[in-house]
Design an enzyme around this catalytic site. Structure first.
Site, short mmCIF file in Angstrom:
data_model
loop_
_atom_site.label_atom_id
_atom_site.label_comp_id
_atom_site.label_asym_id
_atom_site.label_seq_id
_atom_site.Cartn_x
_atom_site.Cartn_y
_atom_site.Cartn_z
N LYS A 153 0.06 4.25 -0.17
CA LYS A 153 -0.60 5.43 0.44
C LYS A 153 -0.44 6.64 -0.50
CE LYS A 153 0.48 3.55 4.94
NZ LYS A 153 0.24 3.72 6.34
N HIS A 213 -9.53 0.89 5.07
CA HIS A 213 -8.20 1.09 5.68
C HIS A 213 -8.37 2.01 6.89
CE1 HIS A 213 -4.07 2.41 6.31
NE2 HIS A 213 -3.71 1.31 5.67
N ASN A 262 0.87 -1.19 0.00
CA ASN A 262 0.00 0.00 0.00
C ASN A 262 0.90 1.23 0.00
OD1 ASN A 262 -1.79 2.08 0.50
ND2 ASN A 262 -2.19 1.50 2.63
N GLU A 292 -6.78 4.42 7.98
CA GLU A 292 -6.64 5.87 7.74
C GLU A 292 -7.92 6.44 7.14
OE1 GLU A 292 -2.98 5.60 5.49
OE2 GLU A 292 -1.99 4.88 7.31
N GLY A 326 2.43 1.97 10.64
CA GLY A 326 3.35 3.09 10.48
C GLY A 326 4.06 3.48 11.76
N GLU A 378 -5.29 -5.32 10.51
CA GLU A 378 -4.28 -4.29 10.71
C GLU A 378 -4.55 -3.56 12.02
OE1 GLU A 378 -2.38 -2.97 6.80
OE2 GLU A 378 -4.21 -1.81 7.00
N SER A 392 3.53 -2.51 10.17
CA SER A 392 4.99 -2.52 10.29
C SER A 392 5.62 -3.86 9.94
CB SER A 392 5.41 -2.06 11.71
OG SER A 392 4.93 -0.74 11.95
C1 PEP Z 1 -0.67 0.05 5.90
O1 PEP Z 1 -0.59 1.15 5.40
O2 PEP Z 1 -1.65 -0.65 5.65
C2 PEP Z 1 0.41 -0.44 6.76
C3 PEP Z 1 0.29 -1.62 7.29
O3 PEP Z 1 1.49 0.40 6.93
P1 PEP Z 1 2.89 0.03 7.63
O4 PEP Z 1 3.39 -1.25 7.01
O5 PEP Z 1 3.77 1.19 7.32
O6 PEP Z 1 2.64 -0.14 9.08
#
Ligand code: PEP
Length: 250
Positions: free
Chosen positions: A11, A95, A9, A97, A173, A167, A212
């Site tokens: 973003k 997601h 992803n 966000e 992040g 997630e 992460s």
């Molecule tokens: C994400 O954006 O879905 C995500 C898991 O980001 P990160 O791997 O940076 O934690």
């Protein structure tokens, strides 16, 4: 054999130069692995570029969101059929966000999931709890409610053509990865929830972990019974980091 999916992803990151160079390296580094499926989720403007670079390769791509409406007066929005028009196979829905910053609640996410399937896309339904919810012992309750909203709208059979991404919001992040045990426990909860409705769907459902994921923790995560791959944010933005995760799949 179980196929592991590694999905990047991006973003709101990128430029034409970055996309070209990243994809060329990813395409070169991920050929010929029957155990691995790779997908990338670029920002909308880069979809045609991704399509032109990746067409005919095993790499798939998708949108980061879609509007629940098929078309119409929705300035600034993108529909599912526009995504399929650019060769997308997948689309992220819900997601964290989108939920936290843009106010997409469970019913809204369910409508987007339904619209994705109506457009012929495979939705990647993102679910997960905040740190406050985890500390209050509400992880399962929150994840169940996020899934129940979609079940109510689209039914269990729809998950024959969908992916779930667990997630935990506190791991996205932040560099704080859930331990493989923590992730596996929630993945097992999700699979059991589906198993209570339809054993076949539950057995086939892909449940990705996101939060992460890196080359240093991916192998341990992917080794767990109910973790079928990763949804990767930060580490999907450089070929070296993304390929290090892909190389954990053998
Ligand atoms: C994400 O954006 O879905 C995500 C898991 O980001 P990160 O791997 O940076 O934690």
């Amino acid at each position: 054999m179980r196929r592991i999916m590694v999905a990047g992803n991006w973003k709101m990151h990128g430029s034409q130069t970055m996309v070209r160079s990243l994809l060329e390296s990813v395409l070169a580094g991920t050929r010929d692995n029957a155990a691995l499926d790779v997908a990338v989720f670029p920002p909308f403007p880069y979809l045609p570029l991704v399509q032109s670079l990746a067409a005919g390769s095993p790499l798939a791509w998708g949108g980061q969101n879609l509007n629940p409406h098929a078309q119409g007066a929705h300035t600034g929005e993108v529909s599912g059929s526009m995504l399929t028009d650019f060769g997308c196979r997948y689309v992220l829905v819900g997601h964290s966000e989108r939920r936290a910053i843009y106010g997409e609640g469970n019913a809204d996410v369910a409508a987007r999931y339904q619209a994705a399937q109506e457009a012929g896309l495979v939705p990647v339904l993102c679910v997960g709890e905040t740190i406050e919810q985890r500390e209050a012992g509400k992880t399962e309750q929150i994840v169940a409610a996020q899934i129940d909203a979609v079940l109510a709208e689209s039914g269990v059979q729809s998950f024959g053509e969908a992916i779930v991404a667990y997630e935990p919001v506190w791991a996205i992040g932040t560099g704080l990865t859930a331990t493989p045990e923590q992730a596996q426990a929630v993945h097992a909860f999700i699979r059991d929830k589906f198993a209570a409705l339809d054993g076949t769907i539950a057995g086939q459902l892909r449940i990705l972990y996101g939060g992460s994921v890196k080359g240093s923790n991916a192998a341990d995560l992917f080794a767990r019974n109910d973790i079928d791959g990763g949804l990767v944010g930060g580490a999907s933005l450089t070929a070296e980091d993304f390929l290090a995760i892909c190389r954990c799949v053998i």
